[in-house]
Design an enzyme around this catalytic site. Structure first.
Site, PDB file in Angstrom:
ATOM      1  N   ASP A 167       0.859  -1.188   0.000  1.00 14.80           N
ATOM      2  CA  ASP A 167       0.000   0.000   0.000  1.00 14.80           C
ATOM      3  C   ASP A 167       0.898   1.242   0.000  1.00 14.80           C
ATOM      4  O   ASP A 167       1.691   1.440   0.926  1.00 14.80           O
ATOM      5  CB  ASP A 167      -0.877  -0.040   1.257  1.00 14.80           C
ATOM      6  CG  ASP A 167      -1.969   1.011   1.247  1.00 14.80           C
ATOM      7  OD1 ASP A 167      -3.023   0.766   1.850  1.00 14.80           O
ATOM      8  OD2 ASP A 167      -1.769   2.093   0.662  1.00 14.80           O
ATOM      9  N   ASP A 213      -3.416   2.085  -5.526  1.00  9.69           N
ATOM     10  CA  ASP A 213      -2.195   2.071  -4.710  1.00  9.69           C
ATOM     11  C   ASP A 213      -2.064   0.852  -3.807  1.00  9.69           C
ATOM     12  O   ASP A 213      -1.237   0.845  -2.909  1.00  9.69           O
ATOM     13  CB  ASP A 213      -2.104   3.352  -3.874  1.00  9.69           C
ATOM     14  CG  ASP A 213      -2.819   3.258  -2.549  1.00  9.69           C
ATOM     15  OD1 ASP A 213      -3.873   2.614  -2.482  1.00  9.69           O
ATOM     16  OD2 ASP A 213      -2.293   3.811  -1.569  1.00  9.69           O
ATOM     17  N   GLU A 214      -2.869  -0.183  -4.066  1.00 11.82           N
ATOM     18  CA  GLU A 214      -2.896  -1.280  -3.104  1.00 11.82           C
ATOM     19  C   GLU A 214      -3.093  -2.620  -3.794  1.00 11.82           C
ATOM     20  O   GLU A 214      -3.925  -2.734  -4.694  1.00 11.82           O
ATOM     21  CB  GLU A 214      -4.083  -0.999  -2.174  1.00 11.82           C
ATOM     22  CG  GLU A 214      -4.159  -1.880  -0.992  1.00 11.82           C
ATOM     23  CD  GLU A 214      -5.425  -1.589  -0.164  1.00 11.82           C
ATOM     24  OE1 GLU A 214      -6.072  -0.541  -0.387  1.00 11.82           O
ATOM     25  OE2 GLU A 214      -5.754  -2.442   0.666  1.00 11.82           O
TER      26      GLU A 214
END
Ligand code: TTP
Ligand code: MG
Length: 372
Positions: free
Chosen positions: A30, A125-126
């Site tokens: 993340d 983003d993860e």
């Protein structure tokens, strides 16, 4: 234990079930304060100030995210911009630049793809990575650190990482030491880790439920471990089994990648523009060589057919031309000459960047492999 049998939970204590549950190696990544971090990277004067990304305070808009400096003032994602400015009058708020964040995210996911095919992206983003196979040769934690370093090197962003044997614990671990965090929860450290873990970390329990449970004195996973199945069912309804298992550090969800590599490319911006044909040929060869090395290192090439070769050229004035040519079968050593043939027709002007790549199709006999 009789209670357990009544609810069909007694099999949880069998060795086979437990072994199945702890045999995987899962990474959760993340990026730290993602949108804000991209803006801080691109505008150094923003690195030391409280910064948020969102709409202006005089409108009815909310914040997408805030940097860690702003978080010291209590500023959080989802907060209204006007409330945020009340908490910190010198907060800088920038509008989001989604296309920029998307292209950074693509870079990060390309790095992931160089390590495993089993990637489940949750947002820009993860992602979860299942590196069970890959970690037979290298420790999962070394792979994870390597990925963190690569992301930093190639994007100048920090990414937090959690390593464990299931999705739930890997995600908790990536949050444990944020920002730029790295935390490992092993099958032997998990039992003591989860007993103290606050219930807000349990996947799928909302804020309101947490507040209600806290009022009843239920605060940690240990409190849930001690409950009878009857109580669990009355509190959590149909989800009681998942909650009970998670409270014991067990999560049987798989990393759902469904991913097949569709392409593989490499590009380089040269430290100075390349003028003559010879320089350009050398530049192309370097890009091509790196591309080949990383491709062959990462991929079982026999799983794929190459369908197209691809060349990208960016000129001194940032104009970009791309060229794609059909290609059948496997890669041979003459593809460099093929690429160079394309380039020759494009090299009348100084070149700033060259990219090469292939488009791929998984051979049908290998299609089922990713679901193993
Ligand atoms: P998150 O990973 O939840 O947050 P973050 O990366 O900003 O911060 P952290 O260091 O805690 O990971 O979300 C990723 C991006 O998604 C975030 O930068 C902005 C966007 N986002 C929103 O637009 N709205 C939201 O409510 C949240 C939570 C995130
Ligand atoms: Mg994030």
């Amino acid at each position: 234990m009789e209670d357990m049998a009544l609810f069909g939970l007694d099999h949880l204590y069998s060795g086979t079930f437990l072994r199945k549950c702890i045999g995987s190696k899962i990474l959760h990544f993340d990026l730290d304060c993602f949108y804000a971090a991209v803006e801080m990277r691109d505008q150094p004067h923003l690195r030391t100030v409280p910064l948020a990304i969102g709409g202006p305070p005089n409108s009815r808009s909310v914040l997408c995210t805030a940097n860690y400096e702003a978080r010291k003032f209590g500023i959080r994602s989802g907060m209204s911009s006007s409330e945020a400015v009340r908490l910190c009058s010198h907060l800088v708020i920038l509008p989001p630049d989604f296309s920029k964040y998307k292209s950074v995210s693509e870079k990060v996911f390309t790095i992931f793809q160089n390590y495993t095919e089993k990637i489940e992206g949750l947002s820009l983003d993860e992602a979860y990575l299942d590196v069970t196979q890959e970690s037979k040769a290298v420790f999962a934690s070394s792979l994870a650190k390597d990925i963190q370093k690569k992301v930093l090197k190639e994007t100048e962003l920090t990414i937090s990482c959690g390593v464990s044997y299931n999705k739930f614990l890997a995600k908790v671990a990536s949050d444990w030491r944020k920002p730029n965090g790295f935390y490992v929860i092993t099958p032997s450290s998990a039992p003591s880790f989860v007993t103290q873990l606050k219930i807000q970390y349990l996947f799928g329990i909302g804020k309101k439920t947490v507040a209600r449970l806290n009022e009843m004195g239920i605060e940690t996973c240990l409190d849930i471990q001690k409950m009878s199945p009857v109580r669990l069912k009355s509190l959590f309804g149909s989800r009681y089994l998942d909650i009970f298992l998670m409270a014991h550090g067990i999560d049987t969800r798989r990393v759902e990648s469904g991913h097949e590599r569709k392409s593989f490319s490499n590009e380089e911006t040269f430290s100075r523009d390349l003028f003559d044909e010879n320089e350009q040929k050398q530049g192309l060869f370097r890009v091509y060589k790196d591309w080949r090395i990383s491709f062959f290192k990462k991929e079982r090439l026999d799983c794929y057919d190459v369908t197209h070769l691809h060349l990208k050229v960016k000129y001194f004035d940032h104009r970009v031309v791309t060229h794609e040519r059909k290609y059948c079968g496997s890669l041979e050593f003459n593809d460099f000459e093929l690429l160079f043939d394309f380039l020759k027709s494009k090299c009348a002007e100084p070149i700033r960047l060259i990219g090469v790549g292939v488009r791929l199709e998984k051979k049908s006999s290998f299609k089922q492999l990713s679901f193993e």
